[in-house]
Design a protein around this motif. Structure first.
Motif, mmCIF file in Angstrom:
data_model
loop_
_atom_site.group_PDB
_atom_site.id
_atom_site.type_symbol
_atom_site.label_atom_id
_atom_site.label_comp_id
_atom_site.label_asym_id
_atom_site.label_seq_id
_atom_site.Cartn_x
_atom_site.Cartn_y
_atom_site.Cartn_z
ATOM 1 N N LYS A 65 0.892 -1.158 0.000
ATOM 2 C CA LYS A 65 0.000 0.000 0.000
ATOM 3 C C LYS A 65 0.922 1.197 0.000
ATOM 4 N N ALA A 66 1.058 1.866 -1.144
ATOM 5 C CA ALA A 66 2.047 2.939 -1.239
ATOM 6 C C ALA A 66 1.510 4.108 -2.050
ATOM 7 N N LYS A 67 2.064 5.279 -1.796
ATOM 8 C CA LYS A 67 1.736 6.484 -2.554
ATOM 9 C C LYS A 67 2.991 6.967 -3.262
ATOM 10 N N GLU A 68 2.798 7.589 -4.426
ATOM 11 C CA GLU A 68 3.908 8.124 -5.225
ATOM 12 C C GLU A 68 4.998 7.073 -5.409
ATOM 13 N N VAL A 69 4.695 6.038 -6.164
ATOM 14 C CA VAL A 69 5.610 4.909 -6.315
ATOM 15 C C VAL A 69 6.002 4.744 -7.782
ATOM 16 N N ASP A 70 7.299 4.510 -8.025
ATOM 17 C CA ASP A 70 7.774 4.292 -9.394
ATOM 18 C C ASP A 70 8.198 2.846 -9.624
ATOM 19 N N SER A 71 8.256 2.047 -8.548
ATOM 20 C CA SER A 71 8.575 0.628 -8.661
ATOM 21 C C SER A 71 8.028 -0.093 -7.434
ATOM 22 N N ALA A 72 7.963 -1.419 -7.538
ATOM 23 C CA ALA A 72 7.462 -2.213 -6.413
ATOM 24 C C ALA A 72 8.233 -3.517 -6.349
ATOM 25 N N MET A 73 8.439 -4.003 -5.127
ATOM 26 C CA MET A 73 9.083 -5.288 -4.881
ATOM 27 C C MET A 73 8.006 -6.243 -4.374
ATOM 28 N N ILE A 74 7.638 -7.228 -5.190
ATOM 29 C CA ILE A 74 6.532 -8.124 -4.869
ATOM 30 C C ILE A 74 7.082 -9.498 -4.515
ATOM 31 N N PRO A 75 6.828 -9.981 -3.302
ATOM 32 C CA PRO A 75 7.279 -11.322 -2.928
ATOM 33 C C PRO A 75 6.410 -12.393 -3.596
ATOM 34 N N LEU A 76 7.051 -13.382 -4.182
ATOM 35 C CA LEU A 76 6.348 -14.480 -4.842
ATOM 36 C C LEU A 76 6.227 -15.660 -3.893
ATOM 37 N N ARG A 77 5.459 -16.658 -4.308
ATOM 38 C CA ARG A 77 5.287 -17.861 -3.493
ATOM 39 C C ARG A 77 6.611 -18.607 -3.384
ATOM 40 N N VAL A 78 6.835 -19.240 -2.223
ATOM 41 C CA VAL A 78 8.056 -20.018 -2.010
ATOM 42 C C VAL A 78 7.759 -21.501 -1.830
ATOM 43 N N ASP A 79 6.466 -21.870 -1.895
ATOM 44 C CA ASP A 79 6.136 -23.295 -1.817
ATOM 45 C C ASP A 79 6.388 -23.926 -3.191
ATOM 46 N N ASN A 80 5.943 -25.122 -3.417
ATOM 47 C CA ASN A 80 6.231 -25.820 -4.670
ATOM 48 C C ASN A 80 5.277 -25.473 -5.809
ATOM 49 N N ASN A 81 4.423 -24.480 -5.630
ATOM 50 C CA ASN A 81 3.542 -24.035 -6.698
ATOM 51 C C ASN A 81 4.365 -23.350 -7.780
ATOM 52 N N LEU A 82 3.968 -23.505 -9.029
ATOM 53 C CA LEU A 82 4.734 -22.961 -10.149
ATOM 54 C C LEU A 82 4.158 -21.661 -10.692
ATOM 55 N N PHE A 83 3.320 -20.988 -9.901
ATOM 56 C CA PHE A 83 2.794 -19.689 -10.299
ATOM 57 C C PHE A 83 2.393 -18.899 -9.057
ATOM 58 N N THR A 84 2.295 -17.583 -9.237
ATOM 59 C CA THR A 84 1.806 -16.678 -8.204
ATOM 60 C C THR A 84 0.791 -15.758 -8.846
ATOM 61 N N GLU A 85 -0.370 -15.592 -8.204
ATOM 62 C CA GLU A 85 -1.404 -14.693 -8.698
ATOM 63 C C GLU A 85 -1.317 -13.362 -7.952
ATOM 64 N N ILE A 86 -1.287 -12.280 -8.733
ATOM 65 C CA ILE A 86 -1.132 -10.937 -8.180
ATOM 66 C C ILE A 86 -2.341 -10.106 -8.583
ATOM 67 N N SER A 87 -2.846 -9.314 -7.643
ATOM 68 C CA SER A 87 -3.936 -8.383 -7.900
ATOM 69 C C SER A 87 -3.393 -6.984 -7.644
ATOM 70 N N LEU A 88 -3.582 -6.078 -8.621
ATOM 71 C CA LEU A 88 -2.980 -4.751 -8.546
ATOM 72 C C LEU A 88 -4.034 -3.691 -8.810
ATOM 73 N N ARG A 89 -4.108 -2.674 -7.933
ATOM 74 C CA ARG A 89 -5.043 -1.556 -8.073
ATOM 75 C C ARG A 89 -4.282 -0.241 -7.911
ATOM 76 N N THR A 90 -4.859 0.824 -8.481
ATOM 77 C CA THR A 90 -4.270 2.152 -8.290
ATOM 78 C C THR A 90 -5.086 2.997 -7.321
ATOM 79 N N SER A 91 -6.199 2.446 -6.833
ATOM 80 C CA SER A 91 -6.969 3.093 -5.773
ATOM 81 C C SER A 91 -7.500 2.005 -4.854
ATOM 82 N N ASN A 92 -7.832 2.376 -3.631
ATOM 83 C CA ASN A 92 -8.214 1.397 -2.631
ATOM 84 C C ASN A 92 -9.443 0.588 -3.039
#
Length: 155
Positions: A65-92
């Motif tokens: 949850k950030a304001k005035e951002v030019d980049s983001a560091m997103i942690p991915l899953r570390v279990d044995n799943n081979l994908f991570t689902e991400i949901s991204l919004r620009t307002s709450n």
């Protein structure tokens, strides 16, 4: 005489403790995915606000949850799943883009304190719901550190 014996073992006990083995503080943990933002004409963008949720297998968890951002560091899953689902919004309460990041996993031993870290290879991304993100652009094929930008999200 017995005091020398206690003093000897006390000094031995204190000098045998090493701080390096107790805590993993060297930054050698599993790397996060670094994303930056662009406009449709290719210019790097700064977002007024950013809300990122990640599904780690038990529902979405808010990670940014950030304001005035030019980049983001997103942690991915570390279990044995081979994908991570991400949901991204620009307002709450705004529309959310759904992005599925796929990869193959590799484990690398770091140290007794840190254990193993996950590395992500053959990384790919699919934009499943395009609003507010219009498209995604892959910049790196693997996530082995946090120094390079791995994806650009186009708004």
């Amino acid at each position: 005489m017995k005091y020398w014996f206690l003093l000897f073992f006390g000094v031995l006990f204190l000098t045998s403790c090493e701080g390096d083995d107790d805590v993993c503080v060297t930054g050698e943990a599993t790397p996060r995915m670094k994303v930056k933002f662009k406009t449709l004409d290719g210019r790097v963008a700064t977002l007024d606000s950013l809300y990122v949720d990640v599904n780690y297998g038990a529902g979405n968890v808010s990670v940014i949850k950030a304001k005035e951002v030019d980049s983001a560091m997103i942690p991915l899953r570390v279990d044995n799943n081979l994908f991570t689902e991400i949901s991204l919004r620009t307002s709450n309460k705004g529309n959310a883009s759904k992005i599925k990041v796929t990869y193959t996993l590799k484990s690398e031993y770091v140290s007794p304190a840190c254990g193993f870290k996950r590395l992500y290879e053959n990384v790919g991304g699919t934009l499943e719901t395009p609003n507010p993100v219009i498209k995604i652009e892959k910049n790196q094929d693997q996530i082995i550190d946090e120094n390079k930008t791995h994806f650009y999200f186009i708004f």
